[in-house]
Design an enzyme around this catalytic site. Structure first.
Site, PDB file in Angstrom:
ATOM      1  N   GLU A 135       0.851  -1.202   0.000  1.00  0.00           N
ATOM      2  CA  GLU A 135       0.000   0.000   0.000  1.00  0.00           C
ATOM      3  C   GLU A 135       0.881   1.243   0.000  1.00  0.00           C
ATOM      4  OE1 GLU A 135      -2.041  -0.008   3.740  1.00  0.00           O
ATOM      5  OE2 GLU A 135      -2.519  -2.128   3.532  1.00  0.00           O
ATOM      6  N   CYS A 466      30.990  43.504 -18.672  1.00  0.00           N
ATOM      7  CA  CYS A 466      30.923  42.761 -17.403  1.00  0.00           C
ATOM      8  C   CYS A 466      31.487  41.349 -17.616  1.00  0.00           C
ATOM      9  CB  CYS A 466      29.479  42.698 -16.921  1.00  0.00           C
ATOM     10  SG  CYS A 466      29.246  41.580 -15.534  1.00  0.00           S
TER      11      CYS A 466
HETATM   12  S1  IVH Z   1       0.867   0.590   8.810  1.00  0.00           S
HETATM   13  C1  IVH Z   1       1.141  -1.786  12.376  1.00  0.00           C
HETATM   14  N1  IVH Z   1       0.142   1.626   6.532  1.00  0.00           N
HETATM   15  O1  IVH Z   1       3.579   5.682   8.392  1.00  0.00           O
HETATM   16  C2  IVH Z   1       0.761  -0.778  11.411  1.00  0.00           C
HETATM   17  N2  IVH Z   1       1.232   3.038   8.081  1.00  0.00           N
HETATM   18  O2  IVH Z   1       6.409   5.579   9.421  1.00  0.00           O
HETATM   19  C3  IVH Z   1       1.755   0.297  11.283  1.00  0.00           C
HETATM   20  N3  IVH Z   1       1.486   5.345   7.334  1.00  0.00           N
HETATM   21  O3  IVH Z   1       3.039   5.622  11.835  1.00  0.00           O
HETATM   22  C4  IVH Z   1       1.379   1.307  10.302  1.00  0.00           C
HETATM   23  N4  IVH Z   1       0.527   5.075   5.380  1.00  0.00           N
HETATM   24  O4  IVH Z   1       1.336   6.893  10.377  1.00  0.00           O
HETATM   25  C5  IVH Z   1       0.740   1.847   7.707  1.00  0.00           C
HETATM   26  N5  IVH Z   1      -0.582   2.403   4.467  1.00  0.00           N
HETATM   27  C6  IVH Z   1       0.007   2.621   5.650  1.00  0.00           C
HETATM   28  C7  IVH Z   1       0.494   3.896   6.007  1.00  0.00           C
HETATM   29  C8  IVH Z   1       1.118   4.053   7.246  1.00  0.00           C
HETATM   30  C9  IVH Z   1       1.102   5.938   6.196  1.00  0.00           C
HETATM   31  C10 IVH Z   1       2.216   6.023   8.424  1.00  0.00           C
HETATM   32  C11 IVH Z   1       1.731   5.693   9.799  1.00  0.00           C
HETATM   33  C12 IVH Z   1       2.958   5.175  10.517  1.00  0.00           C
HETATM   34  C13 IVH Z   1       4.058   5.730   9.723  1.00  0.00           C
HETATM   35  C14 IVH Z   1       5.310   4.900   9.905  1.00  0.00           C
END
Ligand code: IVH
Length: 713
Positions: A135, A466
Site C-alpha cells: 500500500e 561585465c
Molecule cells: S501501517 C502496524 N500503513 O507511516 C501498522 N502506516 O512511518 C503500522 N502510514 O506511523 C502502520 N501510510 O502513520 C501503515 N498504508 C500505511 C500507512 C502508514 C502511512 C504512516 C503511519 C505510521 C508511519 C510509519
C-alpha cells in the site's frame, strides 16, 4: 420518501398540509433522510462519484435542518449538520489508545526489503505462504477513529503511540470520515463481506489524514491571491489544521484520509487478512486506497513497490514510500515487534524530496543578457540520494514574497528532473538574528549599478564589458547548437577572460597556442589523459573548423534576446549575410513568420550597440563571416526553391540538423510539421506520426537518396 415527493403535485392543499404534519412528525422519515444524505456525502467525498447534484444535496440538507429545528430531540451525532462540532475549551483532552499505535521500520531499497523478509522467515517459516499486501505510505497525520454501535464517537491523534489527543471536533469536519457505519441506507448494504463480518459493537480504525496535492496548490493559490501567507507543504498544513482548536478552521481545509488498519474491535469478528480487511473497511464506507495490491511472493511485492518510486506523483498526494505488509494478520501479530515497529510490515521508503537545511547565503549569478538571478548557497544536505549545496530562488520577487532571509532554515525540494529549489523558510526556527534580504544595487561581477526595467521582474547589469556576462556569452557561443567548439570548457573560458586574453567572443579566433597552454588549469592537466600541447592543438583545430559554420548558427551564437535556433534559421533564410541582417528595418524583420515586434526590436537593439558592432568587425576580419555565395547566387536557381520538406525518423547519413541545413542550402525550407503545403516528406528509420499524416494527406514520400537526387547530388 422519494415516491411521496413525486406524488406531491397531485395532493390537495389539505392533503399536503396533512402530509407535512405527517412528515414532520415522522421520525423514521427523518432517519431515512439523514442516512440518504450521509450516503450522498460518501459518494461525493469518498468515492468521488456523486449521483445527485450539489443543488439536490443542499435541498435535502435544508430539509433536514428544518426538521431538526422542529424536533431538536431527534438530532443524532451522525447528522450531516453535526460536522461543525463545538470547539474544545483550552486544550485537547488526552486519550489512551485501546492498543498501542505502532510505527514502522524502514527499508531503503530492494536489498533492505529482502533482508526484512529473510529475517522474519527465520523466525517463522509460515511467512513463506503468508502473502503480501503493498500500500502507499501516505505522508500525513495518523488518526485513530472510534465507533460505537456504528457511530463515530471519538477521534484522536497518534501522540506517543500510547496516549494521543482528542481531536474529535476537528475530525468531524473531515467529510470523508463516516459519522456512521455502514454508510448509507441499510437496505443497500448487500456487500457479502459485510454479511461475513457484521459490524462489531466497538470498532477502532486507523487512517492517515492528508491534503491532496491539487487541493494544496489551490489552497496556496487562494491564499496568495488574498495576499496571505502560503503554506509550506501539505503534510504540515494537514497536521497543523487538525491540531489547532478551531474546528471552523479545520473545516475550511481540504483534508481527507485513507484508512488501513483495525486497531481494536469488540463484539464481532474482523477479517484475518490485510487484503480482506481493506475490502471490509471499504464496504463499511471508509476511504481506502485503490493502489493496494496483493502478491504471493515477496519478490513481486518488492517489484511492485519499486514501480511507484517514479510514479508517485500519480497518487495525487504525498507518499514517502510504500508499505509491504504480511497479508496473514495472525502470523504478523505473532511475529511481535521490535520497539514500536511490528515485524510483520516494513516501510519501503522513496528517496526524500523535501528536506530542511540552513541557507548560508543568497548568491547572485549574472546571465548572458545581464539578468541577475539569485540562488541559495546551502549547508550541504542529501535529497533523494544527491548532495545539494545550491538551489534556485527563482527571482528577487520570490524571495520577498516568501520572506526568505540569509541564515534561515529553509525547506528545499528536489523532485525528479526539477532543479532543487527553496520552498520557503521555516519561520519557527528563526532566532531573531535573520534580516530581510534586499537585492544588490551593484552587479556582483563588475560592480556597476544594476537596472530595473518597468514591467519586468528581473534586474539587469547593463555593462557590456561585465566579465560574468562575457563568460556566459562565450559559453553560449561555443556550445553545441551554436559554433560547436568542443574543448573550450568553462574553466578555460574563465581563465582566458580573467587574464584579459578574451574580451568578447571574437577574441576566440585570435587565441594563440601559448594563451591556451597557460589557461589550462592544473586540474585539467591531471584529469585529461592527453598532454596539454595536444589539448591546445585540438582546441585550435576546433576553433578553425567553426569558421565554416553556417550563418544561422552564427546568428544563434551571437545571442540576441529572443532569437533561438528556429528564428535564427528563418533570419538566415531571409538575409543571406550579417551585413544584410544588420541593415534590416523593424518592419522588414516582422514580415518573417515567427518574428514579432519584441524580437524584431531586440534584433535592432543588438545591432545598435557599439560593443556588438565591434565584435562583428572583428569576426569579419578573422574570416568568421559565413559564405554568402550559395545564398546570394540567387535562391531562384536552387533545386529546392519554393519547396517545403519535412524530415521524420533517422536518416542513414545526415543528422537532423545536417538534413535541415542540406535542405536550406539547396534553397528549400525545412518544415517542422506536415501539412497540405508540404512538398516532400523525407523518411528515415523509426518515423513518427508525421509519416502517417503525410500518407493521409497524400504528401509524396522520399528517402535520403531521393533527397540527394532531387538536389542533383
Ligand atoms: S501501517 C502496524 N500503513 O507511516 C501498522 N502506516 O512511518 C503500522 N502510514 O506511523 C502502520 N501510510 O502513520 C501503515 N498504508 C500505511 C500507512 C502508514 C502511512 C504512516 C503511519 C505510521 C508511519 C510509519
Amino acid at each position: 420518501m422519494a415516491k411521496l415527493i413525486e406524488q406531491r403535485p397531485t395532493l390537495s392543499i389539505i392533503e399536503l398540509w396533512e402530509y407535512n404534519i405527517l412528515m414532520d412528525n415522522d421520525q423514521s422519515t427523518y432517519e431515512q433522510l439523514k442516512q440518504e444524505l450521509n450516503f450522498h456525502s460518501y459518494r461525493y467525498h469518498v468515492l468521488d462519484a456523486p449521483i445527485i447534484s450539489d443543488l439536490e444535496y443542499d435541498r435535502k440538507l435544508a430539509e433536514i435542518r428544518r426538521l431538526e429545528g422542529q424536533h431538536p430531540e431527534w438530532v443524532t451525532p451522525d447528522s450531516p449538520t453535526q460536522r461543525a462540532g463545538a470547539a474544545p475549551s483550552e486544550r485537547f483532552e488526552k486519550v489512551r489508545h485501546p492498543r498501542p499505535i505502532l510505527s514502522l521500520a524502514n527499508a531503503f531499497g530492494a536489498a533492505d526489503a529482502s533482508a526484512w523478509y529473510e529475517r522474519i522467515m527465520k523466525l517463522d517459516e509460515r511467512v513463506q505462504n503468508a502473502g503480501f499486501v503493498v500500500e502507499p505510505k501516505i505522508d500525513g497525520l495518523s488518526v485513530v477513529l472510534h465507533y460505537r454501535a456504528g457511530y463515530f464517537v471519538q477521534g484522536a491523534t497518534r501522540g506517543d503511540g500510547e496516549i494521543g489527543e482528542d481531536i474529535s471536533s476537528n475530525l468531524r469536519t473531515v467529510k470523508s470520515i463516516p459519522l456512521r457505519i455502514p454508510v448509507g441506507l441499510h437496505d443497500t448494504q448487500t456487500d457479502p463481506i459485510l454479511q461475513l463480518y457484521p459490524l462489531p459493537d466497538y470498532l477502532v480504525v486507523r487512517g492517515e489524514a492528508f491534503i491532496p496535492n491539487k487541493e494544496f496548490s489551490e489552497l496556496n493559490r487562494h491564499l496568495e491571491e488574498a495576499g496571505e501567507k502560503t503554506y509550506l507543504n501539505p503534510r504540515n498544513t494537514a497536521a497543523g489544521s487538525l491540531r489547532q482548536l478551531d474546528p471552523g478552521l479545520t473545516a475550511q481545509r481540504p483534508i481527507t484520509l485513507l484508512c488501513y488498519q483495525i486497531v481494536y474491535a469488540e463484539g464481532g469478528r474482523t477479517p484475518a487478512t490485510q487484503w480482506e480487511l481493506l475490502a471490509w473497511l471499504r464496504a463499511l464506507g471508509f476511504p481506502v486506497t485503490d493502489a493496494a495490491r496483493r502478491f504471493e511472493v515477496v519478490g513481486e511485492a518488492i517489484a511492485y513497490t519499486e514501480t511507484w518510486d517514479k510514479r508517485r506523483d500519480e497518487l495525487g498526494y504525498e507518499a514517502d514510500g510504500m508499505v509491504i505488509k504480511l497479508d496473514d494478520l495472525r502470523i504478523a501479530e505473532e511475529l511481535g515487534f521490535v520497539g514500536k515497529d511490528p515485524r510483520g510490515a516494513i516501510a519501503f521508503k522513496f528517496p526524500a524530496r523535501e528536506v530542511t537545511t540552513k541557507l548560508s547565503e543568497i548568491g547572485v549569478a549574472v546571465g548572458r543578457t545581464g539578468v541577475l538571478t539569485p540562488f541559495a548557497v546551502l549547508e550541504p544536505v542529501e535529497v533523494g540520494g544527491v548532495i545539494v549545496e545550491r538551489a534556485t530562488l527563482h527571482n528577487f520577487d520570490y524571495i520577498a514574497e516568501k520572506d526568505i532571509r540569509p541564515g534561515d532554515r529553509v525547506l528545499i525540494k528536489r523532485a525528479g528532473e526539477v532543479i532543487p529549489y527553496v520552498i520557503g523558510p521555516v519561520q519557527d526556527a528563526r532566532d531573531g538574528s535573520e534580516q530581510p534580504y534586499s537585492p544588490p544595487e551593484l552587479c556582483p561581477a563588475c560592480g556597476q549599478a544594476v537596472e530595473h526595467f518597468e514591467n519586468e521582474v528581473a534586474w539587469y547589469c547593463v555593462n557590456a564589458a561585465c566579465p560574468a556576462q562575457i563568460i556566459r556569452n562565450v559559453e553560449h557561443f561555443v556550445s553545441k547548437g551554436c559554433m560547436d567548439i568542443s574543448g573550450l570548457g568553462i574553466k578555460i573560458v574563465e581563465k582566458l577572460i580573467e587574464s584579459g586574453v578574451v574580451r568578447d567572443v571574437a577574441d576566440i579566433y585570435t587565441l594563440g597556442r601559448e594563451d591556451i597552454l597557460t589557461a589550462i588549469t592544473r586540474k585539467d592537466r591531471k584529469t585529461k589523459s592527453e598532454p596539454p600541447g595536444k589539448i591546445a592543438d585540438n582546441l585550435l583545430a576546433a576553433v578553425e573548423q567553426s569558421k565554416s559554420q553556417p550563418l544561422n548558427r552564427l546568428i544563434t551564437a551571437l545571442g540576441m534576446r529572443g532569437v533561438g535556433e528556429v528564428s535564427a534559421r528563418d533570419l538566415a533564410a531571409h538575409y543571406p549575410s550579417l551585413d544584410l541582417l544588420s541593415g534590416a528595418s523593424l518592419e522588414d524583420l516582422q514580415t518573417i513568420d515567427g518574428i514579432g515586434p519584441n524580437i524584431a526590436a531586440a534584433i535592432l537593439d543588438w545591432f545598435h550597440r557599439e560593443s556588438n558592432l565591434l565584435v562583428l568587425q572583428k569576426l569579419k576580419r578573422v574570416g568568421v563571416w559565413p559564405k554568402e555565395e550559395i545564398k546570394e547566387r540567387g535562391l531562384a536557381n536552387l533545386p529546392l526553391n519554393g519547396m517545403t520538406l519535412v524530415v521524420t525518423g533517422t536518416l542513414p547519413a545526415l543528422s537532423r540538423d545536417q538534413a535541415r541545413e542540406y535542405i536550406e542550402a539547396h534553397g528549400g525550407k525545412a518544415g517542422d510539421s506536415v501539412s497540405k503545403k508540404t512538398n516532400y516528406l523525407v523518411l528515415g528509420e523509426n518515423p513518427g506520426s508525421k509519416y502517417d499524416k503525410a500518407l493521409a494527406l497524400g504528401v509524396p514520400v522520399i528517402d535520403e537518396t531521393g533527397l540527394r537526387r532531387l538536389c542533383g547530388d
